[in-house]
Motif scaffolding. Structure first.
Motif, PDB file in Angstrom:
ATOM      1  N   TYR A  76      37.708  43.866  51.638  1.00 46.73           N
ATOM      2  CA  TYR A  76      38.793  43.145  50.969  1.00 46.73           C
ATOM      3  C   TYR A  76      39.951  42.869  51.924  1.00 46.73           C
ATOM      4  O   TYR A  76      40.739  41.955  51.705  1.00 46.73           O
ATOM      5  CB  TYR A  76      39.320  43.936  49.771  1.00 46.73           C
TER       6      TYR A  76
ATOM      7  N   TYR B  59      42.422  39.804  51.274  1.00 40.51           N
ATOM      8  CA  TYR B  59      43.616  40.188  50.522  1.00 40.51           C
ATOM      9  C   TYR B  59      44.625  40.997  51.341  1.00 40.51           C
ATOM     10  O   TYR B  59      45.721  41.275  50.876  1.00 40.51           O
ATOM     11  CB  TYR B  59      43.222  41.000  49.284  1.00 40.51           C
TER      12      TYR B  59
ATOM     13  N   SER C  93      42.673  47.107  51.199  1.00 36.50           N
ATOM     14  CA  SER C  93      41.347  47.583  50.816  1.00 36.50           C
ATOM     15  C   SER C  93      41.245  47.849  49.322  1.00 36.50           C
ATOM     16  O   SER C  93      40.153  48.050  48.803  1.00 36.50           O
ATOM     17  CB  SER C  93      41.005  48.864  51.591  1.00 36.50           C
TER      18      SER C  93
ATOM     19  N   LEU D 233      41.872  46.447  45.501  1.00 32.66           N
ATOM     20  CA  LEU D 233      42.135  45.311  44.629  1.00 32.66           C
ATOM     21  C   LEU D 233      42.439  45.844  43.233  1.00 32.66           C
ATOM     22  O   LEU D 233      41.695  46.666  42.697  1.00 32.66           O
ATOM     23  CB  LEU D 233      40.927  44.384  44.554  1.00 32.66           C
TER      24      LEU D 233
ATOM     25  N   GLY E 255      46.176  42.542  45.786  1.00 27.55           N
ATOM     26  CA  GLY E 255      45.985  43.599  46.761  1.00 27.55           C
ATOM     27  C   GLY E 255      47.097  44.632  46.648  1.00 27.55           C
ATOM     28  O   GLY E 255      48.250  44.291  46.366  1.00 27.55           O
TER      29      GLY E 255
END
Length: 217
Positions: free
Chosen positions: A190, A194, A197, A199, A209
């Motif tokens: 992610y 984003y 890490s 979400l 994020g």
């Protein structure tokens, strides 16, 4: 699970997927004819101590031996005394072998996934001690580096279990501590999209994020 058994929880009970015949089969015992709301797996290095935990709608928590498909009644009795409700909405097993149990009406319990005994070392920040019996936790994810655990709640924003202090507290930023957070996922991939890490699924806010340094969205 780690044995490649596919467990399926339904409103009518617990089922196992039979890949040979491509069908779902009900568990034989009437003990499993209960509404299943969530499941979690605990894998141990000691033979015979792996467990499948099954949260139910009104029947509390079931601890199942994945090898014998039998209930661990001793563990279930221990866990029962720690539950805030028999309606379980979410289960999470962390890297330290602790089972986190969220009640549908509110309340969070933490027990050892290996023996079912309550974990006394987990504390709550003094300013939010009342949330221990009222917070409705929808989702959790663990940082594999710090072992901090991010918790999404319905009305109390994002909570953080701080592994360094073993205390549960609110997220540091005002936005994160007041948002209606519905789900959280962790994946290193992610970061590329984003910048984080983690979400977080936010009510009416989509996926966002979470910056773990500032604990802001």
């Amino acid at each position: 699970d780690c044995r490649n058994t596919k467990w399926v929880g339904t409103s009518g009970g617990l089922q196992i997927y039979d890949s040979d015949f491509n069908v779902f089969k009900d568990m034989d015992s009437p003990d499993f004819a209960v509404g299943v709301s969530c499941m979690a797996e605990f894998n141990s290095n000691a033979y015979g101590t792996d467990r499948i935990f099954i949260g139910t709608s009104g029947k509390g928590l079931i601890a199942l031996n994945p090898d014998t498909h039998q209930r661990d009644t001793t563990m279930m009795e221990r866990i029962s005394s720690s539950l805030h409700s028999k309606h379980i909405s979410y289960l999470f097993v962390d890297s330290r072998g602790r089972l986190w149990i969220s009640a549908r009406e509110g309340g969070l319990s933490v027990v050892s996934a290996s023996n079912g005994r309550e974990t006394a070392s987990i504390g709550w920040d003094k300013s939010m001690d009342e949330l221990k019996s009222s917070a409705i936790v929808y989702s959790m994810a663990e940082d594999p580096v710090t072992h901090n655990i991010i918790m999404c709640t319905a009305n109390d924003g994002i909570l953080v279990f701080d592994a360094g202090t073993e205390m549960i507290r609110r997220a540091r930023s005002d936005a994160a501590s007041s948002v209606n957070a519905m789900a959280v996922l962790y994946n290193d991939l992610y970061n590329d999209v984003y910048g984080s890490s983690f979400l977080v699924g936010v009510e009416n806010g989509g996926l966002q994020g979470l910056d773990t340094n500032t604990e802001s969205l």
